[in-house]
Design a protein around this motif. Sequence first.
Motif, PDB file in Angstrom:
ATOM      1  N   ALA A  22       0.846  -1.188   0.000  1.00 23.87           N
ATOM      2  CA  ALA A  22       0.000   0.000   0.000  1.00 23.87           C
ATOM      3  C   ALA A  22       0.883   1.240   0.000  1.00 23.87           C
ATOM      4  CB  ALA A  22      -0.902  -0.001   1.245  1.00 23.87           C
ATOM      5  N   ALA A  23       0.263   2.387  -0.149  1.00 27.91           N
ATOM      6  CA  ALA A  23       0.985   3.647  -0.144  1.00 27.91           C
ATOM      7  C   ALA A  23       1.689   3.836   1.191  1.00 27.91           C
ATOM      8  CB  ALA A  23       0.002   4.794  -0.371  1.00 27.91           C
ATOM      9  N   SER A  64     -13.079 -15.840  -0.139  1.00 25.41           N
ATOM     10  CA  SER A  64     -11.688 -15.463  -0.361  1.00 25.41           C
ATOM     11  C   SER A  64     -11.047 -15.049   0.958  1.00 25.41           C
ATOM     12  CB  SER A  64     -11.592 -14.311  -1.366  1.00 25.41           C
ATOM     13  OG  SER A  64     -11.991 -13.086  -0.768  1.00 25.41           O
ATOM     14  N   GLY A  65      -9.740 -15.210   1.040  1.00 22.58           N
ATOM     15  CA  GLY A  65      -9.027 -14.798   2.236  1.00 22.58           C
ATOM     16  C   GLY A  65      -9.230 -13.333   2.568  1.00 22.58           C
ATOM     17  N   SER A 110      -0.769  -9.825   5.059  1.00 21.24           N
ATOM     18  CA  SER A 110       0.310  -8.844   4.889  1.00 21.24           C
ATOM     19  C   SER A 110      -0.104  -7.765   3.891  1.00 21.24           C
ATOM     20  CB  SER A 110       1.589  -9.539   4.406  1.00 21.24           C
ATOM     21  OG  SER A 110       2.088 -10.434   5.365  1.00 21.24           O
ATOM     22  N   ALA A 111      -0.652  -8.198   2.758  1.00 22.76           N
ATOM     23  CA  ALA A 111      -1.043  -7.242   1.716  1.00 22.76           C
ATOM     24  C   ALA A 111      -2.132  -6.297   2.199  1.00 22.76           C
ATOM     25  CB  ALA A 111      -1.514  -7.999   0.475  1.00 22.76           C
ATOM     26  N   LYS A 112      -3.036  -6.797   3.018  1.00 24.01           N
ATOM     27  CA  LYS A 112      -4.163  -5.979   3.486  1.00 24.01           C
ATOM     28  C   LYS A 112      -3.686  -4.734   4.225  1.00 24.01           C
ATOM     29  CE  LYS A 112      -8.420  -6.247   6.232  1.00 24.01           C
ATOM     30  NZ  LYS A 112      -9.268  -5.742   5.128  1.00 24.01           N
TER      31      LYS A 112
END
Length: 340
Positions: A22-23, A64-65, A110-112
């Motif tokens: 993310a930003a 979905s996760g 992690s991506a979230k």
Amino acid sequence: MSFDHRSIGATALMVAASLTTAAPSAARAHEAPTTTADRVLRVYNNNIENLVRNNADGSCTRVSGPDHLTSMLVDDNGKTGTSDVQAPDLLIVQQVRGTGQATAYADQLSAKFGYPAGTYKAIVAWDDPEVWGGTHKCSQQSLGDLKKKQTNGILYNTRTLSLAAGDISKYWSAGWLKPGTSYRDGAGCTLYKPPSNDASSADQHKWKRTSAIAAKFTIKATGTPVFAATMHLPEQNGANACAGAGSAGIAKSGIHIGADATSLMNASTIRVIGIDANRTGIAPTTLGGFGMTGYGTKATSGSRKIDYLFVKGTVQPSSIGHTVGSTKSNHLALYGFVKF
């Protein structure tokens, strides 16, 4: 079964897939705690049902996760989907397919929060458990097949927690009373593993879904030791509390804690245990002998409360009774935010 950290029955997984972050402003919003006021250990427990929901009409729905995570992670007011939802430190889960699903789920977590791949790692009791059973109550066989491999795990945030090589327990087995066996306050109970498992060849590996695992982490900011364990007890525990070896378990709940896990627990200041007990009526005081209190006041599976989160530590109040009603699983998530 493979393992790492020189631990038998467990796998510590490095999350290796590359993900878009993310930003920078989003990442800064979730930095590791730096002041006493920020020091909260955010813990969740959920049986994620292999990310497949069973519906009342016999159909099943794949989840979905990212959707599942959004449905269960809450802010300090118990609300999902707000900008105040903070990155969790521990996710105690039951019913994952093994290393592959745990890794993907950790990647998505992690991506979230805009973190690099590898920020969240996972421990699972069985790396790749064998399949068992038939339809798993899904009219679509392809979705039922996704539930044929089941084990238990713990995801942890490496930004806030560290894990030493020797601090993962050996797995331990749940207790099991074979249907039709005479029962009296634990008499007749045995450990649920071969040769004392389901007789049907289709179910011979079913016991692996109840293998428990634990670990002792250290909070990086303070050096505080944290014990976490995940358990999933057999369906038979609902009718007769059974912990194995002729025992009804702690306070006749069917719960017991393995020897290796007990050693790790005794060395820990904060303690958390997440359980799908398949049993109602387990009191919040059940693990009081370990200094732990149960959190979660509502039903977690239909009209039944069969999931439990026990914590030793100062837990923040919850406006929703520590139970997340929007969880996209057949089991509702429980949570406790622990001050340290």
